[in-house]
Design a protein around this motif. Structure first.
Motif, mmCIF file in Angstrom:
data_model
loop_
_atom_site.group_PDB
_atom_site.id
_atom_site.type_symbol
_atom_site.label_atom_id
_atom_site.label_comp_id
_atom_site.label_asym_id
_atom_site.label_seq_id
_atom_site.Cartn_x
_atom_site.Cartn_y
_atom_site.Cartn_z
ATOM 1 N N LEU A 64 -18.313 6.442 -21.187
ATOM 2 C CA LEU A 64 -17.079 5.642 -21.188
ATOM 3 C C LEU A 64 -15.999 6.287 -22.057
ATOM 4 C CD1 LEU A 64 -18.640 2.076 -21.318
ATOM 5 C CD2 LEU A 64 -17.300 3.046 -19.434
ATOM 6 N N THR A 65 -16.415 6.882 -23.174
ATOM 7 C CA THR A 65 -15.458 7.562 -24.057
ATOM 8 C C THR A 65 -14.835 8.765 -23.356
ATOM 9 O OG1 THR A 65 -16.706 6.846 -25.988
ATOM 10 C CG2 THR A 65 -15.180 8.682 -26.298
ATOM 11 N N LEU A 66 -15.658 9.569 -22.697
ATOM 12 C CA LEU A 66 -15.131 10.727 -21.953
ATOM 13 C C LEU A 66 -14.196 10.290 -20.835
ATOM 14 C CD1 LEU A 66 -18.271 13.036 -21.713
ATOM 15 C CD2 LEU A 66 -16.174 13.464 -23.006
ATOM 16 N N THR A 67 -14.529 9.192 -20.184
ATOM 17 C CA THR A 67 -13.655 8.674 -19.131
ATOM 18 C C THR A 67 -12.314 8.244 -19.727
ATOM 19 O OG1 THR A 67 -15.590 7.953 -17.880
ATOM 20 C CG2 THR A 67 -13.462 7.004 -17.253
ATOM 21 N N GLY A 68 -12.353 7.602 -20.883
ATOM 22 C CA GLY A 68 -11.111 7.221 -21.560
ATOM 23 C C GLY A 68 -10.283 8.442 -21.943
ATOM 24 N N ASN A 69 -10.952 9.482 -22.440
ATOM 25 C CA ASN A 69 -10.246 10.726 -22.766
ATOM 26 C C ASN A 69 -9.605 11.328 -21.523
ATOM 27 O OD1 ASN A 69 -11.028 10.574 -25.445
ATOM 28 N ND2 ASN A 69 -12.767 11.911 -25.182
ATOM 29 N N LEU A 70 -10.319 11.292 -20.426
ATOM 30 C CA LEU A 70 -9.806 11.811 -19.162
ATOM 31 C C LEU A 70 -8.542 11.063 -18.742
ATOM 32 C CD1 LEU A 70 -10.219 13.549 -16.565
ATOM 33 C CD2 LEU A 70 -11.677 11.705 -15.730
ATOM 34 N N VAL A 71 -8.583 9.752 -18.817
ATOM 35 C CA VAL A 71 -7.416 8.946 -18.445
ATOM 36 C C VAL A 71 -6.251 9.254 -19.380
ATOM 37 C CG1 VAL A 71 -6.521 6.585 -18.243
ATOM 38 C CG2 VAL A 71 -8.793 7.132 -17.369
ATOM 39 N N LEU A 72 -6.527 9.387 -20.672
ATOM 40 C CA LEU A 72 -5.482 9.702 -21.643
ATOM 41 C C LEU A 72 -4.838 11.060 -21.356
ATOM 42 C CD1 LEU A 72 -4.342 8.218 -24.083
ATOM 43 C CD2 LEU A 72 -5.850 9.582 -25.508
ATOM 44 N N ILE A 73 -5.654 12.048 -21.025
ATOM 45 C CA ILE A 73 -5.122 13.372 -20.678
ATOM 46 C C ILE A 73 -4.207 13.273 -19.462
ATOM 47 C CG2 ILE A 73 -5.756 15.641 -19.754
ATOM 48 C CD1 ILE A 73 -8.285 15.475 -21.524
ATOM 49 N N VAL A 74 -4.632 12.520 -18.461
ATOM 50 C CA VAL A 74 -3.809 12.360 -17.251
ATOM 51 C C VAL A 74 -2.492 11.663 -17.584
ATOM 52 C CG1 VAL A 74 -3.678 11.226 -14.998
ATOM 53 C CG2 VAL A 74 -5.760 12.414 -15.665
ATOM 54 N N ILE A 75 -2.558 10.630 -18.405
ATOM 55 C CA ILE A 75 -1.339 9.892 -18.749
ATOM 56 C C ILE A 75 -0.332 10.798 -19.442
ATOM 57 C CG2 ILE A 75 -0.379 8.076 -20.232
ATOM 58 C CD1 ILE A 75 -3.004 6.495 -19.728
ATOM 59 N N PHE A 76 -0.741 11.423 -20.530
ATOM 60 C CA PHE A 76 0.204 12.214 -21.304
ATOM 61 C C PHE A 76 0.649 13.486 -20.582
ATOM 62 C CE2 PHE A 76 -1.276 9.604 -24.848
ATOM 63 C CZ PHE A 76 -0.061 9.293 -25.415
ATOM 64 N N SER A 77 -0.313 14.218 -20.066
ATOM 65 C CA SER A 77 0.041 15.475 -19.405
ATOM 66 C C SER A 77 0.819 15.231 -18.127
ATOM 67 C CB SER A 77 -1.213 16.287 -19.100
ATOM 68 O OG SER A 77 -1.872 16.605 -20.283
ATOM 69 N N GLY A 78 0.401 14.246 -17.358
ATOM 70 C CA GLY A 78 1.110 13.946 -16.121
ATOM 71 C C GLY A 78 2.538 13.493 -16.383
ATOM 72 N N TYR A 79 2.698 12.594 -17.340
ATOM 73 C CA TYR A 79 4.045 12.118 -17.670
ATOM 74 C C TYR A 79 4.911 13.273 -18.162
ATOM 75 C CZ TYR A 79 7.769 9.260 -19.586
ATOM 76 O OH TYR A 79 8.997 8.712 -19.855
ATOM 77 N N GLU A 80 4.352 14.064 -19.060
ATOM 78 C CA GLU A 80 5.094 15.199 -19.641
ATOM 79 C C GLU A 80 5.456 16.239 -18.580
ATOM 80 O OE1 GLU A 80 6.439 17.704 -22.988
ATOM 81 O OE2 GLU A 80 5.705 15.660 -23.082
ATOM 82 N N ASN A 81 4.545 16.508 -17.653
ATOM 83 C CA ASN A 81 4.783 17.545 -16.651
ATOM 84 C C ASN A 81 5.634 17.078 -15.482
ATOM 85 O OD1 ASN A 81 3.388 20.014 -17.488
ATOM 86 N ND2 ASN A 81 1.572 18.740 -17.443
ATOM 87 N N PHE A 82 5.547 15.808 -15.127
ATOM 88 C CA PHE A 82 6.177 15.374 -13.889
ATOM 89 C C PHE A 82 7.300 14.359 -14.048
ATOM 90 C CE2 PHE A 82 1.767 16.500 -12.720
ATOM 91 C CZ PHE A 82 2.078 17.631 -11.986
ATOM 92 N N VAL A 83 7.372 13.673 -15.190
ATOM 93 C CA VAL A 83 8.400 12.637 -15.328
ATOM 94 C C VAL A 83 9.438 13.030 -16.366
ATOM 95 C CG1 VAL A 83 8.853 10.205 -15.839
ATOM 96 C CG2 VAL A 83 6.797 10.837 -14.581
ATOM 97 N N SER A 84 9.040 13.117 -17.628
ATOM 98 C CA SER A 84 10.004 13.375 -18.685
ATOM 99 C C SER A 84 9.293 13.965 -19.899
ATOM 100 C CB SER A 84 10.688 12.063 -19.084
ATOM 101 O OG SER A 84 11.662 12.284 -20.072
ATOM 102 N N LYS A 85 10.001 14.786 -20.643
ATOM 103 C CA LYS A 85 9.442 15.351 -21.873
ATOM 104 C C LYS A 85 9.310 14.250 -22.915
ATOM 105 C CE LYS A 85 9.227 19.626 -20.612
ATOM 106 N NZ LYS A 85 7.935 20.102 -20.190
#
Length: 166
Positions: A64-85
């Protein structure tokens, strides 16, 4: 003139992704609830649990912790790469990786997390053998894990090839 309007609409359309990332934040809260539920179950059954049940409980929490880390990586990296710095100024505890993960790094981190989660599921299945996983189930779990490992190796190799050409 028409080209500028179209480009402006296309550029601004990236904000359509913002609600997706907010939805993933809600998913993190759901995952937190599930984690809390697993912790309560783990602690309340700890005295009567066997060694393998204890290890399985810990693996469930790690999963569950690794899954949470995965979701967190997607949130931050995805937002940073595709929406706004995201401006890390004024946030002294801001992790360095959050503003440096590009799309290639995001793909590799995602696949590495998926491989780790898959490995934990496979280990849990092997540890739970006495309770009865069928041969077919174990075979499929191994096949799926090998596919994830192979995919991540192929992705890393193709990323290396493409970066060496630039």
């Amino acid at each position: 003139m028409i080209e500028r309007v179209i480009e402006s609409i296309l550029f601004r359309s990236r904000w359509i992704m913002a609600p997706f990332y907010l939805g993933l934040v809600i998913a993190l809260f759901v995952l937190l609830f599930k984690f809390g539920s697993e912790v309560v179950h783990f602690v309340t059954h700890a005295l009567g649990a066997s060694e393998s049940d204890t290890i399985l409980g810990i693996l469930a929490l790690v999963d569950l912790t690794l899954t949470g880390n995965l979701v967190l990586i997607v949130i931050f990296s995805g937002y940073e790469n595709f929406v706004s710095k995201i401006d890390p100024a004024g946030h002294p505890d801001w992790p360095d990786w959050m503003t440096r993960v590009d799309f290639t790094g995001l793909k590799q981190k995602l696949l590495a997390s998926i491989v780790a989660i898959s490995a934990i599921q496979l280990l849990k299945a092997f540890m739970d053998l006495p309770k009865g996983y069928s041969q077919d189930t174990l075979t499929w779990l191994v096949i799926i894990h090998v596919v994830f490992v192979g995919s991540s190796l192929l992705l890393a190799w193709s990323d290396k090839l493409s970066s060496s050409k630039h």
